[in-house]
Design an enzyme around this catalytic site. Structure first.
Site, PDB file in Angstrom:
ATOM      1  CG  ASP A  77      -2.063   0.912   1.179  1.00 45.22           C
ATOM      2  OD1 ASP A  77      -2.248   1.591   0.147  1.00 45.22           O
ATOM      3  OD2 ASP A  77      -2.811   0.980   2.173  1.00 45.22           O
ATOM      4  CG  ASP A 111      -7.891   5.098   0.784  1.00 47.25           C
ATOM      5  OD1 ASP A 111      -7.736   3.864   0.785  1.00 47.25           O
ATOM      6  OD2 ASP A 111      -7.041   5.887   1.217  1.00 47.25           O
TER       7      ASP A 111
END
Length: 925
Positions: free
Chosen positions: A517, A593
């Protein structure tokens, strides 16, 4: 209501969605705030008919022409010089295998510095193919590709490249509008005036110093006789590319950590793949802009940009420029003008041509296409055990439990919180006892702490990205002060690979996989929440030249580590947020997100479709939305949707309420359970599709026009899609909606048949309205396709891999159907040495009185235990008199069957035919 008040209401409605968005737009540049984008966008346009390119009226283009005396040709390479009033450039046209051609425009060899070409993105160096013929005329050169299926015509003055397909149709042009611009690397001359932003550029409190001056490149590409195009992921926008010219900023490709991103916006997100696919009925072409620097792309369709009034005016006036074209103006901060054209002519040809250059996703481990359960964060080992047990207690299949950053010791990756996760190896082992895996997060920012062995090793070895003064680049991320590994340095890649060995990564095993990530890279203290562009990588490469490929370089190094830890025996699984050309070879991608609202559910399909057609097939969106708390209707619909997208993971922010499926009402639990069971039933089909992708590049998740290339009415469809060639899904993605419109493509001959997936009944009509109560997902099987399934749903995919199969046979208009299945051990690379089984199925209606279903073991030597336990045939007009099976070396045996006259479904029971041997089922009517 008056006209004025109507306009007021309309404007308020259009503005309303923007008010609830959370993204801090002021943190990110617009084109107007980017010096090079602003410069390139102001170049005026050279207009004219694309098929009458000698009769332009010039409107201040950049004015390049080709110098005929400079032309050279050697095999697959044709070169010449370009010149305008400001500089001289080198043009190269390179012939490649499989109807592909490369157009490069570079500074001359006398340049003070070489321009960066992102060669690590290639799966292998492009295979050159000598041109069949080259004819250098007085005004233009004609070049025929080595396979005689493409032609390139280069006009000297004004400079123009025209690309023709195998039917001698003009399909693309470069510099049609005269926007070619290359800013050469410079040495600053004292006292000389330069344009604003040429040597340094300010944004907010940050100043970007450009050591070699502004080095931007740009050119326009026109897709001729196409009105619709796709690609340029990643953007939270419609699947078909919009008209940005005069309406919005260009699409921006610059990998960024964007918090709660806006919808229907060309802003940059986490992935940058500068690829466009243009499609019309029975014709496709792809173009890859091979550049890793920040890139903006203005797009415009000559048809849709006119609007209704413009189209009416064309009809009235008989406008002469009636050939549609889709135009894209690529603008990059650095790098080279480097374009690959994949000339098709079909959409699957284009996908294969792209895959030959950039690679495919290797066959993933079986568990990875099952369901993943994640949140930031599962608290401790007891929490992990409870979640693992909860899926069993509630009869829900699941394959992977994920741990986010809180599992570490102070955000130091490869470590564990000793209080919450004191026995990680034991924890992973207990999860694996149920046939499941775990995933931990490993990010590229390294905590600045001399007591942290990774930091100290990397510092001592000089493995971090540098500042211009030679010191290590430092920024802030989750651990606080952090430094960032330089994956262009071969020693960094070697060191990083070693960190994944079982003796180095304490608590790890082959049952633990990796999540990369924050790899845009995210730098909380940096400009636009990322790394300073003037930072330096190994070999003197400026970060501005390679920014978009940082995440790809990171995941490829991680991939090398996971491969090395089992000496190449077992298949790795990696999830990445950032991506670039070639990321598909090492990692799956998720859309970042997102938020728990209906708009984000709806946008998931166009986002994953865009990635799929751009060569990245293992894609998905966080089920339920990362931010916020979904209500039960939204969560139910999201699971129903996610079950038909390639990567299927639920994930949630640390501040959200817990979302394990059993925490909701009985009805919602039932809906989620059914969505999971549907996914697991279809795993043999998904697995076969991923194997096919690894061979031909075609993604498992496809837009409708991939299968129905002649149907222009499907060009902008983004709420329904194909899974392979045999299943069409139209999940409900609208709030409070329980009846939806479904398109049923009938093909050129209007003979395609469709069957409702659950009932098996045939569905008629080309556009129908379907009742879709909260418990139902509209899904259809295409006639002519056989779908292999597992119907014994167990707690994980690993435990199902040897299970018997049920074949769903949907008949086409001739009463025939075909399909295949591919299986192996689901975990290792042994399939590369023949340890797999591939079996084809062919149902043929011989006459009104007889049909035959034949299974043939066509390849592989894997001793698969799977056998066919049931066959469901859809679209059978009458009940059989008898059904018999013939197996190899066995006598003819009768089979049990039943027939439903209302749904016209025939069920054949217990044929007990192994995949590793051939068989025939005879049906007599």
């Amino acid at each position: 209501m008056t006209a004025g008040s109507s306009w007021t209401v309309l404007l308020l409605l259009l503005a309303a969605p923007l008010a609830v968005q959370m993204v801090k737009r002021e943190e990110f540049k617009t084109c107007e705030q980017s010096a090079f984008c602003k410069q390139h966008r102001t170049i005026k346009v050279r207009r004219g008919s694309p098929q009458n390119h000698h009769n332009w009226s010039l409107q201040e283009p950049t004015g390049y022409e080709l110098l005929a005396a400079s032309i050279q040709h050697d095999g697959a390479v044709w070169t010449a010089q370009l010149q305008n009033s400001q500089n001289t450039l080198k043009l190269s046209v390179v012939g490649l295998a499989d109807s592909t051609v490369r157009i490069q425009i570079d500074e001359p060899e006398t340049s003070i510095r070489k321009r960066y070409v992102p060669t690590p993105s290639f799966v292998a160096l492009p295979e050159e193919l000598a041109f069949e013929s080259v004819e250098n005329g007085q005004q233009e050169a004609k070049i025929v590709g080595g396979n005689r299926k493409l032609k390139v015509v280069i006009t000297y003055k004004p400079f123009l490249v025209s690309v023709f397909n195998e039917f001698d149709e003009l399909v693309a042009q470069v510099n049609r509008d005269g926007k070619l611009k290359v800013e050469e690397f410079r040495v600053k001359e004292e006292g000389k005036e330069y344009p604003e932003g040429f040597w340094e550029e300010r944004f907010k409190s940050f100043t970007d110093h450009k050591q070699h001056g502004s080095s931007s490149v740009g050119v326009d590409i026109s897709f001729v006789n196409f009105k619709t195009a796709y690609g340029l992921p990643e953007h939270a926008d419609a699947f078909a590319l919009r008209n940005t010219v005069g309406n919005t900023d260009p699409y921006r490709l610059y990998n960024l950590d964007v918090f709660e991103y806006e919808l229907n916006n060309p802003m940059a997100l986490y992935v940058s793949i500068p690829y466009i696919l243009a499609h019309r009925a029975n014709r496709s072409i792809g173009a890859l802009w091979f550049n890793a620097a920040e890139t903006w792309v203005d797009t415009e369709s000559s048809v849709t940009s006119k609007g209704l009034f413009g189209k009416m005016l064309d009809k009235v006036t008989g406008a002469s420029d009636n050939v549609p074209h889709f135009d894209a103006h690529f603008m990059s901060e650095s790098g080279m003008v480097d374009i690959f054209f994949f000339v098709g002519p079909t959409v699957k040809d284009v996908q294969r041509q792209n895959a030959k250059l950039t690679g495919t996703t290797p066959l993933p481990p079986l568990f990875s296409i099952g369901y993943h359960q994640c949140r930031w964060n599962y608290n401790d080992e007891q929490d992990v055990a409870a979640v693992n047990k909860g899926f069993d207690d509630h009869d829900m299949p699941m394959d992977v439990i994920w741990l986010d950053i809180e599992h570490t010791d102070g955000k130091k990756y490869f470590t564990w919180d000793k209080h919450k996760f004191p026995t990680p190896a034991d924890m992973v082992s207990k999860v694996a006892e149920k046939g499941r895996k775990m995933v931990t997060i490993v990010d590229p920012h390294i905590k600045k702490d001399d007591g942290y062995y990774v930091y100290k090793d990397a510092k001592d070895k000089g493995l971090f990205v540098k500042r211009t003064d030679g010191s290590d680049f430092e920024g802030h991320c989750w651990p606080g002060a952090s430094e960032y590994l330089d994956f262009w340095h071969p020693d960094t890649r070697s060191y990083w690979k070693d960190q994944f060995s079982f003796d180095r990564y304490t608590g790890s095993s082959s049952n633990l996989h990796i999540w990369n990530d924050m790899n845009e890279p995210s730098v909380f203290s940096g400009p636009e929440i990322t790394m300073d562009k003037e930072s330096i990588h190994y070999g003197g490469i400026e970060h501005r030249e390679v920014h978009n490929m940082y995440g790809m370089m990171y995941t490829s190094a991680t991939f090398d580590g996971l491969m090395a830890r089992t000496a190449g025996k077992e298949r790795p699984f990696i999830l990445s947020r950032a991506g670039f050309i070639g990321t598909q070879r090492t990692a799956a991608i998720w859309t970042g997100d997102n938020t728990a609202d209906w708009g984000h559910l709806e946008i998931a399909a166009p986002m994953t479709l865009s990635l799929s057609i751009a060569g990245v097939p293992f894609v998905g969106a966080d089920v339920g939305g990362f931010f916020g708390n979904p209500d039960e209707q939204l969560l139910s619909r999201w699971y129903q949707t996610g079950a038909f997208q390639p990567f299927f993971r639920a994930h949630a922010h640390i501040d959200t309420r817990r979302r394990e499926p059993w925490l909701f009402s009985e009805q919602t639990q039932g809906i989620i359970r059914e969505a999971l069971r549907t996914r697991y039933a279809l795993l043999p089909y998904w697995y076969t599709l991923f194997q096919q992708h690894s061979q031909n590049g075609v993604p498992p998740m496809r837009p409708l026009f991939y299968e129905f290339e002649s149907d222009d009415s499907l060009l902008e469809e983004q709420k329904q899609w194909m899974v392979g060639s045999g299943i069409m899904a139209r999940p409900v993605v609208e709030k409070d909606t329980f009846n939806v419109q479904v398109k049923l493509p009938r093909g050129e001959k209007k003979t395609e048949r469709w069957f409702e997936w659950i009932s098996g009944a045939e569905v008629h009509g080309e556009s129908i309205y379907v009742d879709a109560p909260i418990t139902f997902t509209p899904v259809y099987q295409r006639g002519g396709i056989i779908i292999p399934t597992w119907q014994r749903i167990r707690r994980s995919a690993t435990l199902m891999k040897d299970d018997p199969l049920t074949l769903y046979v949907a008949l086409d208009s001739n009463g025939n159907s075909k399909g295949e299945i591919y299986l192996d051990d689901g975990a290792t690379h042994d399939y590369q040495s023949g340890q797999f089984v591939k079996t084809s199925f062919n149902y043929k209606t011989e006459s009104s009185r007889e049909a035959v279903l034949e299974g043939e073991h066509v390849d592989g030597k894997y001793a698969a235990k799977n056998w066919v336990e049931r066959v469901v045939v859809r679209g059978v007009e009458s009940s059989p008199k008898k059904v018999e099976i013939t197996r190899v070396s066995d006598p003819v045996q009768p089979l049990e069957f039943s027939y439903d006259r209302d749904s016209k479904v025939l069920i054949i029971r217990k044929p007990e035919a192994l995949l590793t041997s051939s068989f025939k089922i005879h049906i007599e009517f």
